[in-house]
Structure formats: C-alpha cells, structure tokens
Design an enzyme around this catalytic site. Structure first.
Site, PDB file in Angstrom:
ATOM      1  N   ALA A  13       0.819  -1.215   0.000  1.00  0.00           N
ATOM      2  CA  ALA A  13       0.000   0.000   0.000  1.00  0.00           C
ATOM      3  C   ALA A  13       0.851   1.262   0.000  1.00  0.00           C
ATOM      4  O   ALA A  13       0.383   2.345  -0.359  1.00  0.00           O
ATOM      5  CB  ALA A  13      -0.932  -0.006   1.213  1.00  0.00           C
ATOM      6  N   GLN A  14       2.109   1.140   0.427  1.00  0.00           N
ATOM      7  CA  GLN A  14       2.998   2.309   0.478  1.00  0.00           C
ATOM      8  C   GLN A  14       4.460   1.848   0.475  1.00  0.00           C
ATOM      9  O   GLN A  14       4.736   0.644   0.423  1.00  0.00           O
ATOM     10  CB  GLN A  14       2.719   3.121   1.755  1.00  0.00           C
ATOM     11  CG  GLN A  14       2.865   2.305   3.031  1.00  0.00           C
ATOM     12  CD  GLN A  14       2.471   3.083   4.281  1.00  0.00           C
ATOM     13  OE1 GLN A  14       2.736   4.266   4.394  1.00  0.00           O
ATOM     14  NE2 GLN A  14       1.841   2.403   5.220  1.00  0.00           N
ATOM     15  N   ALA A  19       6.645   0.866  -4.570  1.00  0.00           N
ATOM     16  CA  ALA A  19       7.655   1.042  -5.637  1.00  0.00           C
ATOM     17  C   ALA A  19       7.824  -0.251  -6.440  1.00  0.00           C
ATOM     18  O   ALA A  19       7.968  -0.218  -7.662  1.00  0.00           O
ATOM     19  CB  ALA A  19       8.985   1.473  -5.028  1.00  0.00           C
ATOM     20  N   TYR A 150      14.185  -6.597  15.350  1.00  0.00           N
ATOM     21  CA  TYR A 150      14.110  -6.316  13.895  1.00  0.00           C
ATOM     22  C   TYR A 150      15.307  -6.963  13.200  1.00  0.00           C
ATOM     23  O   TYR A 150      15.164  -7.639  12.180  1.00  0.00           O
ATOM     24  CB  TYR A 150      14.108  -4.793  13.686  1.00  0.00           C
ATOM     25  CG  TYR A 150      13.969  -4.380  12.231  1.00  0.00           C
ATOM     26  CD1 TYR A 150      12.733  -4.335  11.607  1.00  0.00           C
ATOM     27  CD2 TYR A 150      15.101  -4.038  11.479  1.00  0.00           C
ATOM     28  CE1 TYR A 150      12.608  -3.957  10.275  1.00  0.00           C
ATOM     29  CE2 TYR A 150      14.985  -3.658  10.151  1.00  0.00           C
ATOM     30  CZ  TYR A 150      13.738  -3.615   9.555  1.00  0.00           C
ATOM     31  OH  TYR A 150      13.618  -3.253   8.227  1.00  0.00           O
ATOM     32  N   LYS A 154      15.400 -10.055  10.330  1.00  0.00           N
ATOM     33  CA  LYS A 154      15.988  -9.876   8.993  1.00  0.00           C
ATOM     34  C   LYS A 154      17.118 -10.882   8.758  1.00  0.00           C
ATOM     35  O   LYS A 154      17.277 -11.386   7.638  1.00  0.00           O
ATOM     36  CB  LYS A 154      16.462  -8.425   8.810  1.00  0.00           C
ATOM     37  CG  LYS A 154      15.318  -7.408   8.840  1.00  0.00           C
ATOM     38  CD  LYS A 154      14.244  -7.714   7.798  1.00  0.00           C
ATOM     39  CE  LYS A 154      13.112  -6.719   7.783  1.00  0.00           C
ATOM     40  NZ  LYS A 154      12.089  -7.002   6.775  1.00  0.00           N
ATOM     41  N   VAL A 185      15.706   3.551   3.745  1.00  0.00           N
ATOM     42  CA  VAL A 185      14.848   4.166   2.710  1.00  0.00           C
ATOM     43  C   VAL A 185      13.834   5.037   3.446  1.00  0.00           C
ATOM     44  O   VAL A 185      13.289   4.609   4.465  1.00  0.00           O
ATOM     45  CB  VAL A 185      14.077   3.082   1.906  1.00  0.00           C
ATOM     46  CG1 VAL A 185      13.342   3.697   0.724  1.00  0.00           C
ATOM     47  CG2 VAL A 185      15.010   1.977   1.440  1.00  0.00           C
ATOM     48  N   THR A 187      10.723   5.896   4.327  1.00  0.00           N
ATOM     49  CA  THR A 187       9.331   5.426   4.253  1.00  0.00           C
ATOM     50  C   THR A 187       8.693   5.609   5.635  1.00  0.00           C
ATOM     51  O   THR A 187       9.374   6.017   6.580  1.00  0.00           O
ATOM     52  CB  THR A 187       9.267   3.923   3.913  1.00  0.00           C
ATOM     53  OG1 THR A 187       9.885   3.210   4.989  1.00  0.00           O
ATOM     54  CG2 THR A 187       9.974   3.590   2.614  1.00  0.00           C
TER      55      THR A 187
HETATM   56  N1  LIG Z   1      12.504   1.704   5.073  1.00  0.00           N
HETATM   57  C1  LIG Z   1      13.682   1.159   5.238  1.00  0.00           C
HETATM   58  O1  LIG Z   1      14.658   1.826   5.561  1.00  0.00           O
HETATM   59  C2  LIG Z   1      13.875  -0.293   4.976  1.00  0.00           C
HETATM   60  C3  LIG Z   1      12.809  -1.181   4.936  1.00  0.00           C
HETATM   61  N2  LIG Z   1      13.059  -2.504   4.733  1.00  0.00           N
HETATM   62  C4  LIG Z   1      11.983  -3.478   4.699  1.00  0.00           C
HETATM   63  O2  LIG Z   1      11.138  -3.185   3.596  1.00  0.00           O
HETATM   64  C5  LIG Z   1       9.846  -3.685   3.836  1.00  0.00           C
HETATM   65  C6  LIG Z   1       8.826  -2.601   3.518  1.00  0.00           C
HETATM   66  O3  LIG Z   1       9.012  -1.557   4.451  1.00  0.00           O
HETATM   67  P1  LIG Z   1       8.771  -0.010   4.100  1.00  0.00           P
HETATM   68  O4  LIG Z   1       8.240   0.129   2.756  1.00  0.00           O
HETATM   69  O5  LIG Z   1       9.973   0.714   4.482  1.00  0.00           O
HETATM   70  O6  LIG Z   1       7.685   0.323   5.194  1.00  0.00           O
HETATM   71  P2  LIG Z   1       6.234   0.973   5.096  1.00  0.00           P
HETATM   72  O7  LIG Z   1       5.784   1.120   6.492  1.00  0.00           O
HETATM   73  O8  LIG Z   1       6.256   2.153   4.210  1.00  0.00           O
HETATM   74  O9  LIG Z   1       5.394  -0.161   4.356  1.00  0.00           O
HETATM   75  C7  LIG Z   1       5.089  -1.355   4.958  1.00  0.00           C
HETATM   76  C8  LIG Z   1       3.724  -1.831   4.521  1.00  0.00           C
HETATM   77  O10 LIG Z   1       3.500  -3.109   5.108  1.00  0.00           O
HETATM   78  C9  LIG Z   1       2.165  -3.148   5.581  1.00  0.00           C
HETATM   79  N3  LIG Z   1       2.043  -4.100   6.663  1.00  0.00           N
HETATM   80  C10 LIG Z   1       2.501  -3.985   7.923  1.00  0.00           C
HETATM   81  N4  LIG Z   1       2.139  -5.036   8.640  1.00  0.00           N
HETATM   82  C11 LIG Z   1       1.433  -5.856   7.817  1.00  0.00           C
HETATM   83  C12 LIG Z   1       0.787  -7.089   7.996  1.00  0.00           C
HETATM   84  N5  LIG Z   1       0.754  -7.695   9.172  1.00  0.00           N
HETATM   85  N6  LIG Z   1       0.182  -7.646   6.925  1.00  0.00           N
HETATM   86  C13 LIG Z   1       0.168  -7.019   5.740  1.00  0.00           C
HETATM   87  N7  LIG Z   1       0.733  -5.837   5.523  1.00  0.00           N
HETATM   88  C14 LIG Z   1       1.368  -5.260   6.554  1.00  0.00           C
HETATM   89  C15 LIG Z   1       1.897  -1.728   6.047  1.00  0.00           C
HETATM   90  O11 LIG Z   1       0.498  -1.462   6.129  1.00  0.00           O
HETATM   91  C16 LIG Z   1       2.601  -0.910   4.989  1.00  0.00           C
HETATM   92  O12 LIG Z   1       1.739  -0.597   3.935  1.00  0.00           O
HETATM   93  C17 LIG Z   1       9.829  -4.156   5.287  1.00  0.00           C
HETATM   94  O13 LIG Z   1       9.973  -5.538   5.337  1.00  0.00           O
HETATM   95  C18 LIG Z   1      11.046  -3.467   5.876  1.00  0.00           C
HETATM   96  O14 LIG Z   1      11.549  -4.171   6.967  1.00  0.00           O
HETATM   97  C19 LIG Z   1      14.319  -2.977   4.517  1.00  0.00           C
HETATM   98  C20 LIG Z   1      15.378  -2.146   4.540  1.00  0.00           C
HETATM   99  C21 LIG Z   1      15.252  -0.742   4.780  1.00  0.00           C
HETATM  100  C1  LIG Z   2      12.439   0.181  16.293  1.00  0.00           C
HETATM  101  C2  LIG Z   2      13.648   0.824  15.759  1.00  0.00           C
HETATM  102  C3  LIG Z   2      13.707   0.872  14.283  1.00  0.00           C
HETATM  103  C4  LIG Z   2      14.895   1.539  13.797  1.00  0.00           C
HETATM  104  C5  LIG Z   2      15.112   1.712  12.347  1.00  0.00           C
HETATM  105  C6  LIG Z   2      13.939   1.776  11.451  1.00  0.00           C
HETATM  106  C7  LIG Z   2      13.938   1.223  10.247  1.00  0.00           C
HETATM  107  C8  LIG Z   2      15.088   0.519   9.719  1.00  0.00           C
HETATM  108  C9  LIG Z   2      15.017  -0.127   8.570  1.00  0.00           C
HETATM  109  C10 LIG Z   2      16.104  -0.942   8.090  1.00  0.00           C
HETATM  110  O1  LIG Z   2      15.860  -1.996   7.549  1.00  0.00           O
HETATM  111  C11 LIG Z   2      17.501  -0.492   8.319  1.00  0.00           C
HETATM  112  C12 LIG Z   2      18.348  -0.702   7.156  1.00  0.00           C
HETATM  113  C13 LIG Z   2      19.668  -0.686   7.205  1.00  0.00           C
HETATM  114  C14 LIG Z   2      20.610  -0.436   8.325  1.00  0.00           C
HETATM  115  C15 LIG Z   2      20.851  -1.552   9.227  1.00  0.00           C
HETATM  116  C16 LIG Z   2      22.013  -2.041   9.599  1.00  0.00           C
HETATM  117  C17 LIG Z   2      23.262  -1.633   9.032  1.00  0.00           C
HETATM  118  C18 LIG Z   2      24.414  -2.409   9.546  1.00  0.00           C
HETATM  119  C19 LIG Z   2      25.291  -2.752   8.405  1.00  0.00           C
HETATM  120  C20 LIG Z   2      26.672  -3.054   8.787  1.00  0.00           C
HETATM  121  O2  LIG Z   2      27.036  -2.955   9.952  1.00  0.00           O
HETATM  122  O3  LIG Z   2      27.400  -3.398   7.876  1.00  0.00           O
END
Ligand SMILES: NC(=O)C1=CN([C@@H]2O[C@H](COP(=O)(O)OP(=O)(O)OC[C@H]3O[C@@H](n4cnc5c(N)ncnc54)[C@H](O)[C@@H]3O)[C@@H](O)[C@H]2O)C=CC1
Ligand SMILES: CCCCC/C=C\C=C\C(=O)C/C=C\C/C=C\CCCC(=O)O
Length: 422
Positions: A13-14, A19, A150, A154, A185, A187
């Site tokens: 949804a987001q 993307a 978390y 992962k 990212v 988000t």
């Molecule tokens: N934003 C970041 O920095 C990073 C995110 N990720 C991973 O990417 C994936 C997507 O995250 P984002 O787009 O950043 O977050 P986001 O919060 O923008 O999107 C997550 C989506 O998952 C949905 N969701 C949450 N719980 C759910 C459930 N129980 N069932 C179905 N849908 C559910 C939410 O409603 C939301 O639409 C996650 O697995 C996150 O851990 C990985 C690396 C970095």
């Molecule tokens: C509840 C606290 C949440 C804190 C952060 C929120 C979202 C993070 C999303 C990620 O998936 C983070 C992505 C990358 C960084 C993570 C670890 C980097 C370590 C890499 C290294 O040491 O080489």
C-alpha cells in the site's frame, strides 16, 4: 518484459512495496497487492488503474501474520488471476516493544507467504515455477543495535532464503528464491526509530541509528525497485542476498568539510574576501564533479565471498579493484581468459542488459562464476552426498566496466549493488 506474468506483493500500500508494484506494472506484469491497510491499498489501486489501465491490479486486505487471512487471500488471487509467477514477501514493521508481533510479521509472515507460493509454483505440484523475493534489509547482514528483534527477523529472512533456495534447486522445484537487503529508505517505517513506543528499552540508542543513517545515506525506493527487478528478471540468480545501499564516500565527506570550514570563515571576512572564497569553493566543486563524472566504474572487494559492483571514484573512495570469491584455482583461468572476459563486458554494455551472474563471469572470467548453479559435490562418510553452491573462485579484476549499464552515473553517493556468495 513481464507481460503475462502475475505478481503478488505484500505490504504494497505504500513505501517499498508500492515502488515494487510500480516497476512490475511498468514492465507489463499484473499485480495483486496485499496489505493490512485497506484505506491506503484501495486508494492506490484507484491511482494505478488510472495510470496503467483497469484490470492490471487488484488490492486485497490481509494480515500476513494470520494463517487464515493469508491463505484465504492467496486462494482469491488464484481464482482471479489463474496463477502466480512472482511473489514478494515485503510487509514488515519495526516494533521492539511488541517484539512478538514483529517476529510474526517480519519472519513468520515471510515463511508463511513463501510456503504458500512454493506449494503453488513448484513443478512437482504441477506449477510453472517462478521467483520468490523476500525483502530483508542490510540489518539482515549487520546489526542495528537499537533494534535487536528487527535485526533478528531480517537475519532470519536472509538465512531462510539462502537455505530454501538451495533446497529448491536440489529438489528441482523450478522456483528461484532471493533476498533483497536495502539500507535506509525514507518510508513510514523509518519513523519508528524515534518513537519510544516502538523502540522501548532501546530508545536511548536512537543516536546510534542516526549515526548509521549518516554512514548509509537514504536511498530512494525507486533504486531499490530497480534491484528488485534484477532479481525478478535474471533467471540465473538464485539464493542471492542483494544489497542496495548508498555509502558516504570520502569525496562526499571532503566536500562537506570544505564547505563547512569555508562557510564558517565567511562569517568573519570582508565582502571582497567573501567573493574570493566563493569562487574558490565553486572551482573546488567543479573539479570534484569533473573527477566523479569521469571516474570509471569498477569493482571492489568487501570481504571474502563478496563482490561489490560499484563505481570507482577518485581519492580512494573505492580502493583497489580486486574481488575474491574463493580459491586460487580460477585466478590462473582468469589470466588466460582476460581478453575474452573484457570482450563479454563490452558486449554487456552494448546490449545494455544486466545479468548479475554475467557480471561475475565477465569480471572473473571463471566458468564457475558464470554458473551459480555449479556445485561442489562430495560424498560423506555415511554414503550420503552433500551439494553446496561453489564459491571457490578467486580472480584479479583487470578492467573496469559498467556493472549496471542501464544506470545513470551516480554522483556523490553511488548506489552499491552487492552480490553475496552463498
Ligand atoms: N525503510 C527502510 O529503511 C527499509 C525497509 N526494509 C523493509 O522493507 C519492507 C517494507 O518496508 P517499508 O516500505 O519501508 O515500510 P512501510 O511502512 O512504508 O510499508 C510497509 C507496509 O507493510 C504493511 N504491513 C505492515 N504489517 C502488515 C501485515 N501484518 N500484513 C500485511 N501488511 C502489513 C503496512 O500497512 C505498509 O503498507 C519491510 O519488510 C522493511 O523491513 C528494509 C530495509 C530498509
Ligand atoms: C524500532 C527501531 C527501528 C529503527 C530503524 C527503522 C527502520 C530501519 C530499517 C532498516 O531496515 C535499516 C536498514 C539498514 C541499516 C541496518 C544495519 C546496518 C548495519 C550494516 C553493517 O554494519 O554493515
């Protein structure tokens, strides 16, 4: 192109899932979007129908932590689309306080979705094969101290993906399984790191996360989607954890230092001195940009078993271009095959295609590097055989070529795509 292919993306949804949905639609696939957030999901479907035409997407409300809901929706998707070729387990949260919920969405949800998809796709059940992509994180390869649960989920996703990809290959399921490991990212999820109701007992560590965000500056969701598309399209890639990250380079840091120092001085100088200093800053910036734009792309070593495809920047931002994938065997082969490898690299650029395994092959010139399916087979004492993917390759990188020819040259913080050997 993905015309005629049906994809499912959870958490779409987001954020990243949205993307991924866009890039799949742009490439011709039909997409079933699955999310617990019904309002945002329905809203997005209306937008996508306008943009890509009706009947290309359908939103389904489901919670991936619920067996019942996930299974019911899976069946509904099959009834509408007939089959599923691409399945992305992407839904995720970051909630250290409610850690059981985090485990049941981020890890159990991925296992649940993967097994549902695998059962449908595998050849042994009459399926057509396909690809499963699990969104892990850079936190699945290195720790995020303010979020141990978390991080654990992962790491779990990366481990599960790697083990299952080998199992799928060994059992000839015809299904590829890969993990995507993005760094930060921007988000909705990222907001969790400052919310005490999410960070719980680790709240005081949020400055560590902030420091990490400086080390790995935010990457755009669209860049992550490009890496996602590589995993979808390249039929030779299985069991890979693909890192997508921005790294603060030495140049980036230097520019920041120079600008900061000069700006501070500006405060105390005369008008003439200010003009002179501004001219100096502009000249320095022009020189740096010139160096960045003219620098050749290349490869760098991260650690044994890891190959980073990146852009070689001057001043040692990326130093050395040696990649190590294992033993000395292929080093000799590489020397012999150097010319041919360079030619293949050239062809890559001309064709404008990107194959991760071809990149390995082109740069190492070693047959095993091209063939990720190659396995070392040995028989154990009890007579049972073990098969492991071969990563016993080592090669000197002799030439630089665009690792991702379709990408525009990055500026100060180039995205890095890393292929981690199994
Ligand atoms: N934003 C970041 O920095 C990073 C995110 N990720 C991973 O990417 C994936 C997507 O995250 P984002 O787009 O950043 O977050 P986001 O919060 O923008 O999107 C997550 C989506 O998952 C949905 N969701 C949450 N719980 C759910 C459930 N129980 N069932 C179905 N849908 C559910 C939410 O409603 C939301 O639409 C996650 O697995 C996150 O851990 C990985 C690396 C970095
Ligand atoms: C509840 C606290 C949440 C804190 C952060 C929120 C979202 C993070 C999303 C990620 O998936 C983070 C992505 C990358 C960084 C993570 C670890 C980097 C370590 C890499 C290294 O040491 O080489």
């Amino acid at each position: 192109m993905l015309k005629g292919k049906v994809a499912v993306v959870s958490g779409s949804a987001q954020g990243l899932g949205k993307a991924f949905t866009h890039i799949l639609l742009e490439n011709g696939a039909q997409v079933a979007m699955l999310d617990v957030n019904e309002e945002m999901g329905q809203e997005l479907q209306v937008q996508l129908n306008q943009q890509y035409g009706s009947d290309r997407t359908q939103f389904y409300k489901a919670d991936v932590s619920s067996d019942q809901q996930f299974t019911d929706v899976f069946q509904k998707i099959l009834s509408k689309f007939g089959c599923i070729d691409i399945f992305c387990n992407n839904a995720g949260i970051a909630d250290e306080k409610n850690w059981e919920k985090t485990v049941s969405i981020n890890l159990s949800g991925v296992v649940r979705g993967t097994y549902l998809a695998l059962d449908h796709m595998k050849k042994q059940n009459g399926g057509n094969g396909g690809v499963i992509i699990n969104t892990a994180s850079l936190a699945g390869l290195g720790p995020l101290p303010s979020a141990p649960i978390y991080t654990a989920t992962k790491y779990g996703v990366v481990g599960f993906t790697r083990a299952l990809s080998v199992a799928s290959q060994a059992l000839d399921y015809g299904v590829r399984i890969n993990a995507l490991c993005p760094s930060f990212v921007r988000t909705a999820l990222i907001d969790s790191f400052k919310q005490e109701d999410k960070t719980g007992q680790f709240h005081s560590l949020f400055s560590i996360t902030e420091n990490m965000m400086e080390k790995f500056p935010f990457i755009e969701a669209e860049k992550v989607a490009e890496a996602f598309l590589l995993l979808v399209k390249d039929e030779s890639v299985n069991g890979v954890a693909l890192v997508v990250k921005n790294e603060a380079t030495i140049i980036f840091i230097l520019v920041l230092i120079i600008i900061t120092v000069l700006r501070t001085r500006l405060l105390y100088r005369s008008r003439r001195a200010v003009t002179r200093t501004r001219i100096i800053i502009i000249i320095i910036i022009i020189i740096i940009i010139f160096f960045i734009l003219t620098a050749g792309p290349g490869l760098a070593q991260d650690k044994p078993g890891t190959l980073i495809c990146t852009r070689a920047l001057p001043l040692g931002a990326v130093t050395g271009s040696r990649c190590v994938l294992g033993s000395a065997r292929a080093q000799q082969q590489q020397k012999a095959a150097g010319g041919a490898a360079a030619q293949r690299e050239h062809e890559h650029g001309v064709r404008g295609e990107t194959h991760l395994t071809d990149i390995l092959h082109a740069h190492t010139g070693a047959p095993g590097a091209r063939d990720t399916d190659s396995v070392i087979q040995h028989t154990d004492g009890d007579g049972t055989g073990s098969r492991w993917p071969s990563t016993e390759l080592e090669a000197e990188v002799t030439s630089a070529a665009p690792c991702l020819p379709n990408q525009a040259p990055p500026l100060l913080t180039p995205p890095t795509f890393t292929v981690i050997g199994q």
